[in-house]
Scaffold this motif. Structure first.
Motif, short mmCIF file in Angstrom:
data_model
loop_
_atom_site.label_atom_id
_atom_site.label_comp_id
_atom_site.label_asym_id
_atom_site.label_seq_id
_atom_site.Cartn_x
_atom_site.Cartn_y
_atom_site.Cartn_z
N MET A 190 0.84 -1.19 0.00
CA MET A 190 0.00 0.00 0.00
C MET A 190 0.88 1.25 0.00
O MET A 190 1.88 1.31 0.72
CB MET A 190 -0.90 0.04 1.25
CG MET A 190 -1.81 -1.17 1.41
SD MET A 190 -2.76 -1.12 2.97
CE MET A 190 -3.91 0.21 2.64
N HIS A 191 0.52 2.24 -0.81
CA HIS A 191 1.11 3.55 -0.63
C HIS A 191 0.68 4.08 0.73
O HIS A 191 -0.36 3.66 1.27
CB HIS A 191 0.60 4.53 -1.69
CG HIS A 191 0.95 4.20 -3.11
ND1 HIS A 191 2.25 4.09 -3.56
CD2 HIS A 191 0.15 3.98 -4.19
CE1 HIS A 191 2.24 3.83 -4.85
NE2 HIS A 191 0.98 3.74 -5.26
N ALA A 192 1.44 5.02 1.29
CA ALA A 192 1.07 5.59 2.58
C ALA A 192 1.32 7.10 2.57
O ALA A 192 2.29 7.58 1.98
CB ALA A 192 1.86 4.93 3.71
N VAL A 193 0.43 7.81 3.22
CA VAL A 193 0.55 9.26 3.39
C VAL A 193 0.27 9.58 4.85
O VAL A 193 -0.71 9.09 5.42
CB VAL A 193 -0.43 10.03 2.48
CG1 VAL A 193 -0.47 11.51 2.84
CG2 VAL A 193 -0.07 9.85 1.02
N VAL A 194 1.13 10.38 5.46
CA VAL A 194 0.91 10.85 6.84
C VAL A 194 0.40 12.28 6.78
O VAL A 194 1.03 13.14 6.15
CB VAL A 194 2.21 10.79 7.66
CG1 VAL A 194 2.00 11.43 9.03
CG2 VAL A 194 2.68 9.35 7.81
N LEU A 195 -0.72 12.52 7.42
CA LEU A 195 -1.31 13.86 7.47
C LEU A 195 -0.95 14.54 8.78
O LEU A 195 -1.29 14.03 9.85
CB LEU A 195 -2.83 13.77 7.33
CG LEU A 195 -3.63 15.04 7.67
CD1 LEU A 195 -3.22 16.20 6.78
CD2 LEU A 195 -5.12 14.77 7.58
N GLU A 196 -0.27 15.66 8.70
CA GLU A 196 0.03 16.46 9.89
C GLU A 196 -1.06 17.54 10.00
O GLU A 196 -0.90 18.67 9.56
CB GLU A 196 1.43 17.04 9.81
CG GLU A 196 2.50 15.96 9.80
CD GLU A 196 3.88 16.45 10.19
OE1 GLU A 196 4.17 17.64 9.98
OE2 GLU A 196 4.67 15.63 10.71
N TYR A 197 -2.16 17.12 10.58
CA TYR A 197 -3.37 17.95 10.67
C TYR A 197 -3.22 19.05 11.72
O TYR A 197 -2.28 19.05 12.52
CB TYR A 197 -4.57 17.06 11.01
CG TYR A 197 -4.35 16.22 12.26
CD1 TYR A 197 -4.61 16.72 13.53
CD2 TYR A 197 -3.85 14.92 12.16
CE1 TYR A 197 -4.39 15.95 14.67
CE2 TYR A 197 -3.63 14.15 13.29
CZ TYR A 197 -3.90 14.68 14.54
OH TYR A 197 -3.67 13.93 15.67
N LYS A 198 -4.17 19.96 11.73
CA LYS A 198 -4.14 21.12 12.61
C LYS A 198 -4.16 20.71 14.09
O LYS A 198 -4.90 19.82 14.50
CB LYS A 198 -5.34 22.04 12.34
CG LYS A 198 -5.26 23.36 13.10
CD LYS A 198 -6.48 24.22 12.84
CE LYS A 198 -6.31 25.59 13.50
NZ LYS A 198 -6.01 25.51 14.94
N LEU A 199 -3.36 21.39 14.87
CA LEU A 199 -3.29 21.17 16.32
C LEU A 199 -3.91 22.36 17.06
O LEU A 199 -4.28 23.37 16.46
CB LEU A 199 -1.83 20.99 16.74
CG LEU A 199 -1.08 19.85 16.06
CD1 LEU A 199 0.39 19.86 16.48
CD2 LEU A 199 -1.72 18.49 16.39
N ILE A 200 -4.02 22.23 18.37
CA ILE A 200 -4.56 23.30 19.19
C ILE A 200 -3.63 24.51 19.16
O ILE A 200 -2.44 24.40 19.41
CB ILE A 200 -4.73 22.83 20.66
CG1 ILE A 200 -5.86 21.77 20.75
CG2 ILE A 200 -5.03 23.99 21.59
CD1 ILE A 200 -5.97 21.10 22.10
#
Length: 274
Positions: free
Chosen positions: A65-75
């Motif tokens: 599987m390809h993989a992508v890590v999302l560094e989403y919004k934090l507080i």
């Protein structure tokens, strides 16, 4: 395998995704379009746990599987939601618009979330599959859809006493909109299948979170597989030396480490892999 970072933007917010693209295998004598997993690491919405990023991405790579890590919004000065939700929708849209040369099976996009990242994925499994809510939270113009989700010790109901966030101040830093407080209530008949695991003794996120989510999926007639392991701390990831914090044996748990193989079997059973 090619590892690469990308800077994306949605609703005037910049964010980063880290990709782990599989190469084609010459011995196959033909090209293969691989499924892809979007990984949302935990960290209590205050940081992105590196233990739940590359080690997890590489393991999914090993499954084909390809993989992508999302560094989403934090507080920070603004609430996490709805921006984090929009970032996940944008990531799926970005994947959907990748060129054919990336060899992505865009009908098999899997979302995987741990702890706070599990909250994001569980929330998206509701809002992202509801036409009216997609419009309300301004993601209806973004393309692509996920096919299933994997949740590890997810924060589901943010109002459970004695469980994360267990603090009204933090709750409102995550969102002032009660819509985002109970991911289980967002599930609908269009929500996607889920694989969920947690330990009964999780000291940070009460196990009632995952139980509540799976119960609601069952009520809606949605496909779900659930594993509650008898013991183990929060944040085990694999429960092996790969993700063990140095010198801390409590991060080792041979039994719960089996979740990743169980998830592989589930993906194959759901025809999302192989």
């Amino acid at each position: 395998m090619e590892a690469k970072k990308y800077n994306l933007e949605v609703s005037n917010h910049d964010f980063t995704v880290k990709s782990y693209w599989l190469d084609q295998v010459e011995d196959f004598n033909q090209t293969v379009d691989y499924p892809i997993v979007v990984i949302c690491p935990g960290g209590g919405f205050t940081f992105h746990s590196a233990r739940e990023e590359e080690p997890v991405a590489l393991r999914f790579n090993s499954f084909g599987m390809h993989a992508v890590v999302l560094e989403y919004k934090l507080i920070d000065q603004e609430t996490v939601y709805p921006t984090a939700l929009q970032e996940l929708a944008k990531t799926i849209d970005w994947i959907n618009k990748q060129p054919a040369s990336r060899h992505i099976d865009k009908k098999r996009i899997i979302l995987a979330g741990f702890s706070a990242g599990g909250n994001l994925v569980a929330t998206y499994n509701g809002i992202g599959t509801d036409e009216k809510l997609r419009q309300k939270y301004q993601i209806d113009h973004l393309t692509g859809e996920h096919a299933g989700i994997i949740l590890g010790y997810p924060a589901i109901d943010l109002t459970v006493k004695g469980s994360f966030p267990n603090d009204d101040k933090v709750l409102h830093e995550i969102s002032n909109d009660p819509t985002f407080w109970k991911a289980q209530d967002l599930l609908n008949k269009n929500s996607k299948p889920a694989f969920v695991w947690q330990t009964r003794t999780d000291e940070l996120v009460n196990v009632i979170n995952s139980l509540t989510y799976v119960e609601k999926m069952t009520q809606l007639g949605l496909e779900a597989e659930y594993h509650m392991f008898g013991s183990g701390i929060h944040g085990l990831v694999f429960g092996t030396y790969v993700t063990q914090k140095p010198g801390k044996d409590k991060y080792l748990n041979a039994w719960t480490s089996k979740w990743i193989e169980l998830a592989l079997n589930w993906l194959q059973m759901m025809k999302l892999l192989g």
